[in-house]
Design a protein around this motif. Sequence first.
Motif: not given
Length: 488
Positions: A41-42, A50, A281-283, A287-288, A290, A299, A419, A487
């Motif tokens: 997510e990063w 983000d 938390i990133g997107h 979607r968010p 964690r 994740n 998810y 999330p």
Amino acid sequence: MNCLKKITVTAFSTLFAFSSFAKKTEKPNIIFILLDDMGKEWVQNYGANDVKTPNIDKLAKNGIKFTNTYSMPQCTPSRVTLLTGQYPFNHGWVNHYDVPRWGHGVHFDADVNPSFAKMLQKEGYKTCVAGKWQLNDFRLEPKAMVDVGFQEYCMWTGGEGGGDIETSVQRYWNPYIHTKKGSKTYKGQFGEDVFSDFIIDFMSKNKKDPMMVYYPMCLPHGPLTTTPNEPNAPKGEQHKAMVRYADHILGKIVHAVDSLGLSDNTMIFWTTDNGTSGNIIGHLKGRPVRGGKTKLSENGINAPLIVSAPGRIKPNQVSEELVDFTDILPTFCDLAGASKNKKYKYDGYSFVPLLNGNTNETKRSWIVALGSNGGHFENGRLVNSHSYRDRSIRNKRYKAYVDTLGQVYELIDLKNDFYEHHNLIRSNKKEIQEAIENFQAVVNQFPKKDHVPNYRKLKKSYYDIPDKDMNKNCLKGKAKPNKSKLPF
């Protein structure tokens, strides 16, 4: 006849188009970059919303991006796994353990454990490591990195228990770093600049020889900090700033490889040791998500992995093939033409044939992840928090959660439920029941009891965490859930 002619021309054209990516006979330089605590997510190329990571994205465009790679859930299990080519249930480091901070004579013993660095060095590679280690206490073992197989080293010591921990804990601004000259504070400098400069200097001095560079970055693990590129970043922007600086450092390394004329014969592996810290938390794709560090949910363990090598690997590839961290050692040995030490058992498979374009598949039909939180002490030695640690195992579609009794208790259809909201364990569908049975059959092949860390206990220590404190931490870890909160 015309059809045959068309097929022949097409085959020739394909062969010609990919000829430049055929495996070269000379040994490639290998640069292995491992980020600390950063999930997909990063990473913009994986769908992060983000932050922008242009150098990581460019690396992916110049090579192959893997979408189904398993790390372990936390630092120590991941790092020992990639170093040894063994799962935690075989190498024994199932639990996280900060050697210099906790002591008790525990350490990564290079004389009784395998190491890809030793194997490549034996094959004539010049070897270098810079960044984070934490598997040995350099005050007790100043030449630990040499013993592991790295001829040159520049390491953050890790927060050293006892003594001046306020000094040794520094890894970013004014970092406390260990080299052949000893440990000292680099005043006014930023840790990743010191590490990356050291690596570039090593490459400059050894460019006529095959090289292995292992760069386990400190970034973007906490504590939150400003960076040289964003010295005034407010607290709420500092994690993003740290991610951006990790991307900047990658660009610096790639630029050095190009400037030294090493691009055509250098392979860069870029990945992360586990998911992001759970308080961040990133997107991802809108979607968010964690951070999943220490968790077995995707994740926490589904790590980004990019391999780039202009002239060796066809660019702009995306692979859904299965890879996990046990595959690092055999892959490096395969690339280097190095023999694995035959006195050890290995769990991984080389994925060099896929990198070379000789196949679009790995040898994997499943991958595994396990291990996190602290262990405890028995009779003065580190032992695991569970005799059999819970774990995740997956194939290309399904994922199974396995409990501490070695039984599959949850099944997820990752293709339709990434998810992980729906447990299919009670489904009567034939394909679901077959998947459960197949996973259970694989699990039944694992050792019935996880091994404990294999080391000759050091005779002295600068500091030993009190047994009661370590064992209390162990109990807290055992009580934690193994899946991330929403999330995710």
